[in-house]
Write an enzyme that holds these catalytic residues in place. Structure first.
Site, PDB file in Angstrom:
ATOM      1  N   HIS A  49      -4.553  -5.709  -0.425  1.00  0.00           N
ATOM      2  CA  HIS A  49      -4.389  -5.045   0.858  1.00  0.00           C
ATOM      3  C   HIS A  49      -4.911  -5.951   1.973  1.00  0.00           C
ATOM      4  O   HIS A  49      -5.521  -7.000   1.700  1.00  0.00           O
ATOM      5  CB  HIS A  49      -5.133  -3.693   0.872  1.00  0.00           C
ATOM      6  CG  HIS A  49      -6.594  -3.803   0.593  1.00  0.00           C
ATOM      7  ND1 HIS A  49      -7.167  -3.412  -0.579  1.00  0.00           N
ATOM      8  CD2 HIS A  49      -7.595  -4.306   1.354  1.00  0.00           C
ATOM      9  CE1 HIS A  49      -8.467  -3.653  -0.534  1.00  0.00           C
ATOM     10  NE2 HIS A  49      -8.749  -4.192   0.623  1.00  0.00           N
TER      11      HIS A  49
HETATM   12  C1  T46 Z   1     -11.994  -4.846   0.450  1.00  0.00           C
HETATM   13  C2  T46 Z   1     -12.405  -5.211  -0.930  1.00  0.00           C
HETATM   14  C3  T46 Z   1     -13.244  -6.450  -0.981  1.00  0.00           C
HETATM   15  C4  T46 Z   1     -14.304   4.749   0.091  1.00  0.00           C
HETATM   16  O1  T46 Z   1     -14.200   5.978   0.016  1.00  0.00           O
HETATM   17  N1  T46 Z   1     -15.192   4.182   0.980  1.00  0.00           N
HETATM   18  C5  T46 Z   1     -15.312   2.833   1.107  1.00  0.00           C
HETATM   19  O2  T46 Z   1     -16.144   2.371   1.929  1.00  0.00           O
HETATM   20  C6  T46 Z   1     -14.504   1.985   0.292  1.00  0.00           C
HETATM   21  C7  T46 Z   1     -14.600   0.461   0.418  1.00  0.00           C
HETATM   22  C8  T46 Z   1     -13.634   2.560  -0.598  1.00  0.00           C
HETATM   23  N2  T46 Z   1     -13.559   3.918  -0.706  1.00  0.00           N
HETATM   24  C9  T46 Z   1     -12.676   4.499  -1.705  1.00  0.00           C
HETATM   25  C10 T46 Z   1     -11.184   4.280  -1.471  1.00  0.00           C
HETATM   26  C11 T46 Z   1     -10.614   4.260  -2.858  1.00  0.00           C
HETATM   27  O3  T46 Z   1     -10.323   5.579  -3.273  1.00  0.00           O
HETATM   28  O4  T46 Z   1     -12.957   3.882  -2.967  1.00  0.00           O
HETATM   29  C12 T46 Z   1     -11.769   3.738  -3.726  1.00  0.00           C
HETATM   30  C13 T46 Z   1     -11.591   2.288  -4.170  1.00  0.00           C
HETATM   31  O5  T46 Z   1     -11.291   1.496  -3.009  1.00  0.00           O
HETATM   32  P1  T46 Z   1     -10.269   0.266  -3.056  1.00  0.00           P
HETATM   33  O6  T46 Z   1      -9.188   0.543  -4.034  1.00  0.00           O
HETATM   34  O7  T46 Z   1      -9.848  -0.024  -1.658  1.00  0.00           O
HETATM   35  O8  T46 Z   1     -11.197  -0.903  -3.636  1.00  0.00           O
HETATM   36  P2  T46 Z   1     -10.907  -2.469  -3.669  1.00  0.00           P
HETATM   37  O9  T46 Z   1     -11.947  -3.061  -4.532  1.00  0.00           O
HETATM   38  O10 T46 Z   1      -9.483  -2.742  -3.997  1.00  0.00           O
HETATM   39  O11 T46 Z   1     -11.138  -2.962  -2.148  1.00  0.00           O
HETATM   40  C14 T46 Z   1     -12.443  -2.881  -1.588  1.00  0.00           C
HETATM   41  C15 T46 Z   1     -12.353  -2.428  -0.130  1.00  0.00           C
HETATM   42  O12 T46 Z   1     -11.636  -1.184  -0.076  1.00  0.00           O
HETATM   43  C16 T46 Z   1     -11.655  -3.437   0.742  1.00  0.00           C
HETATM   44  O13 T46 Z   1     -11.902  -3.130   2.089  1.00  0.00           O
HETATM   45  O14 T46 Z   1     -11.761  -5.707   1.274  1.00  0.00           O
HETATM   46  O15 T46 Z   1     -13.068  -4.158  -1.635  1.00  0.00           O
END
Ligand code: T46
Length: 131
Positions: A49
């Site tokens: 993303h």
């Molecule tokens: C990034 C990389 C390095 C929340 O509710 N609050 C938060 O602050 C974050 C970061 C995530 N979430 C929830 C949203 C999703 O349901 O946690 C779940 C997993 O998030 P995501 O799939 O976006 O995780 P990554 O590891 O793919 O990405 C994360 C960050 O979202 C992103 O900003 O740059 O780590």
């Protein structure tokens, strides 16, 4: 490319090592949020993303992983494997995280509160957005 690696000052002595992270000093924004990623494994990829406004610093506190960084024109890879190096990623950068070592721990400092609306989770939409 809107990213850079930042060498953090390490305070070390016979007791161990310490790194201090301070908003607008060695972190180039006000820190609004801190989150961490753990219990990773090499088979799983994360990210895929971009962010319209968010800036972040990512630190591999333990273990290693690879970041793919893409500004829509160029794609580069960066290994994070040291707790004294921060990966700064600015806005409008597509990122993918892969090749996690077992038990890798990432700590992330973010410039805004969590807002799913400013994520772009589709690569073609990202390319349209940055045009
Ligand atoms: C990034 C990389 C390095 C929340 O509710 N609050 C938060 O602050 C974050 C970061 C995530 N979430 C929830 C949203 C999703 O349901 O946690 C779940 C997993 O998030 P995501 O799939 O976006 O995780 P990554 O590891 O793919 O990405 C994360 C960050 O979202 C992103 O900003 O740059 O780590």
């Amino acid at each position: 490319m809107n990213y850079k690696l930042i060498n953090m000052k390490v305070f070390g002595d016979e007791r161990g090592k310490l790194v201090s992270l301070e908003g607008n000093i060695n972190v180039p924004f006000d820190i609004k949020r801190v989150y961490y990623i753990f219990d990773t494994s090499p088979e799983q990829e994360r990210g895929k993303h971009a962010h319209k406004t968010l800036e972040q610093i990512i630190i591999a506190i333990d273990g290693a992983c690879q970041f793919v960084l893409d500004d829509g024109k160029t794609r580069e890879t960066v290994w994070l494997n040291r707790p004294d190096i921060g990966l700064y990623i600015g806005k409008n950068m597509w990122r993918e995280m892969r090749h996690f070592s077992y038990g890798c721990k990432l700590m992330i400092l973010a410039s805004t509160h969590y807002n799913e609306k400013e994520y772009i989770r589709n690569y073609n939409e990202f390319l349209r957005f940055i045009k």
